[in-house]
Design an enzyme around this catalytic site. Structure first.
Site, PDB file in Angstrom:
ATOM      1  N   ASP A 192     -39.714  -8.889 -72.016  1.00  0.00           N
ATOM      2  CA  ASP A 192     -38.325  -9.310 -72.130  1.00  0.00           C
ATOM      3  C   ASP A 192     -38.363 -10.825 -72.327  1.00  0.00           C
ATOM      4  O   ASP A 192     -39.383 -11.463 -72.048  1.00  0.00           O
ATOM      5  CB  ASP A 192     -37.573  -8.928 -70.841  1.00  0.00           C
TER       6      ASP A 192
ATOM      7  N   ASP B  98     -35.262 -13.513 -71.923  1.00  0.00           N
ATOM      8  CA  ASP B  98     -34.481 -14.344 -70.996  1.00  0.00           C
ATOM      9  C   ASP B  98     -34.874 -14.064 -69.543  1.00  0.00           C
ATOM     10  O   ASP B  98     -34.757 -12.931 -69.075  1.00  0.00           O
ATOM     11  CB  ASP B  98     -32.984 -14.057 -71.166  1.00  0.00           C
TER      12      ASP B  98
ATOM     13  N   GLY C  95     -29.982  -8.575 -68.907  1.00  0.00           N
ATOM     14  CA  GLY C  95     -30.412  -7.485 -69.781  1.00  0.00           C
ATOM     15  C   GLY C  95     -29.283  -6.797 -70.525  1.00  0.00           C
ATOM     16  O   GLY C  95     -29.525  -5.950 -71.379  1.00  0.00           O
TER      17      GLY C  95
ATOM     18  N   ARG D  75     -24.162  -8.966 -75.130  1.00  0.00           N
ATOM     19  CA  ARG D  75     -23.118  -9.997 -75.044  1.00  0.00           C
ATOM     20  C   ARG D  75     -21.736  -9.391 -74.774  1.00  0.00           C
ATOM     21  O   ARG D  75     -21.024  -9.820 -73.864  1.00  0.00           O
ATOM     22  CB  ARG D  75     -23.093 -10.808 -76.336  1.00  0.00           C
TER      23      ARG D  75
ATOM     24  N   ASN E 216     -30.128 -14.003 -80.067  1.00  0.00           N
ATOM     25  CA  ASN E 216     -30.663 -15.355 -80.246  1.00  0.00           C
ATOM     26  C   ASN E 216     -32.183 -15.399 -80.090  1.00  0.00           C
ATOM     27  O   ASN E 216     -32.769 -16.485 -80.043  1.00  0.00           O
ATOM     28  CB  ASN E 216     -30.017 -16.302 -79.223  1.00  0.00           C
TER      29      ASN E 216
HETATM   30  C1  BG6 Z   1     -30.281 -10.682 -72.503  1.00  0.00           C
HETATM   31  C2  BG6 Z   1     -29.714 -11.409 -71.309  1.00  0.00           C
HETATM   32  O1  BG6 Z   1     -31.600 -11.071 -72.690  1.00  0.00           O
HETATM   33  O2  BG6 Z   1     -29.542 -10.983 -73.678  1.00  0.00           O
HETATM   34  C3  BG6 Z   1     -28.233 -11.078 -71.162  1.00  0.00           C
HETATM   35  O3  BG6 Z   1     -30.406 -11.023 -70.136  1.00  0.00           O
HETATM   36  C4  BG6 Z   1     -27.506 -11.402 -72.472  1.00  0.00           C
HETATM   37  O4  BG6 Z   1     -27.692 -11.798 -70.088  1.00  0.00           O
HETATM   38  C5  BG6 Z   1     -28.156 -10.635 -73.615  1.00  0.00           C
HETATM   39  O5  BG6 Z   1     -26.125 -11.063 -72.380  1.00  0.00           O
HETATM   40  C6  BG6 Z   1     -27.504 -10.909 -74.968  1.00  0.00           C
HETATM   41  O6  BG6 Z   1     -27.779 -12.236 -75.355  1.00  0.00           O
HETATM   42  P1  BG6 Z   1     -27.193 -12.949 -76.633  1.00  0.00           P
HETATM   43  O7  BG6 Z   1     -28.093 -14.144 -76.808  1.00  0.00           O
HETATM   44  O8  BG6 Z   1     -27.285 -11.996 -77.780  1.00  0.00           O
HETATM   45  O9  BG6 Z   1     -25.777 -13.310 -76.327  1.00  0.00           O
HETATM   46 MG    MG Z   2     -34.177 -10.853 -68.861  1.00  0.00          MG
END
Ligand code: BG6
Ligand code: MG
Length: 214
Positions: free
Chosen positions: A8, A10, A45, A48, A117
């Site tokens: 994973d 983040d 996890g 968005r 992202n």
């Molecule tokens: C996950 C995070 O990795 O990505 C979540 O743990 C987040 O908290 C999710 O909402 C979506 O991220 P992004 O960058 O597409 O907004």
């Molecule tokens: Mg994570």
């Protein structure tokens, strides 16, 4: 024998989970919605838009679909501003060495993240080449964790069977997704105490080598 480790992103490779918190907090404050770190833990996890729905549980009014799109966009802009400052030094200590050790043993490193992202972040911190061809993220899935899709797709990209993959996760939803994919799972950080995980470690650098040998 483990042939691939699917990380994973983040909260596992670097602390972008803190930036997610700060960006959501900016939105919640703008909308005058109560939001704290305990609520933020439920967002780990989670995609968005699903994260936004969790935050809106505390809202005192209802929002249209267009307003929700605007709010998600506001949060992502705030998040991207925080990400701009990322450098390779933001990767957690020991991660690069751990991945190099995997590669020496012929074990393939991959990514399984809900984030859209992901590639931007990996580029900023200098990890994009290491994971090239094995990045499954929010841009190639329909169902978010705890659905196993993101990990199944990562295994498919690498041509490795799920039973030969080890997932590294900091989220309960991610541990559940890894198990549902038929993979072994290491819970790190907040997920270290989660009973469904096969192994526990404080972080990537502390993952026991036995987790790779079975
Ligand atoms: C996950 C995070 O990795 O990505 C979540 O743990 C987040 O908290 C999710 O909402 C979506 O991220 P992004 O960058 O597409 O907004
Ligand atoms: Mg994570």
């Amino acid at each position: 024998m483990i042939k691939a480790v699917i990380f994973d992103l983040d909260g596992v490779l670097l602390s972008t989970d803190e930036y997610h918190y700060r960006a959501w907090k900016q939105l919640a404050d703008r909308e005058d919605i109560y939001f704290d770190r305990a609520i933020n833990e439920r967002l780990r996890g989670v995609s968005r838009m699903e994260s936004l729905e969790i935050i809106l549980e505390r809202a005192t009014k209802s929002y249209t679909a267009a307003e929700k799109e605007e709010m998600a966009g506001f949060k992502n802009d705030a998040y991207r501003q925080l990400l701009e400052h990322l450098t390779p030094s933001d990767v957690f200590p020991g991660v690069t060495e751990f991945i190099a050790g995997l590669q020496r043993e012929g074990v393939r490193p991959g990514i399984g993240s809900s984030s859209k992202n992901t590639k931007y972040i990996l580029e900023k911190v200098g990890l994009i080449e290491i994971f090239r061809g094995a990045i499954s993220d929010g841009t190639n899935i329909v169902n978010s964790k705890p659905d196993p899709e993101v990990f199944i797709k990562a295994a498919e990209m690498m041509g490795i069977a799920p039973a030969e993959c080890l997932v590294v996760e900091d989220a309960e939803a991610g541990v559940m997704a890894g198990k549902a994919a038929g993979m072994r799972v290491v819970g790190v950080g907040p997920a270290a105490g989660y009973p469904l995980a096969d192994y526990q470690a404080s972080g990537v650098a502390g993952i026991p080598w036995i987790a790779l040998a079975v």
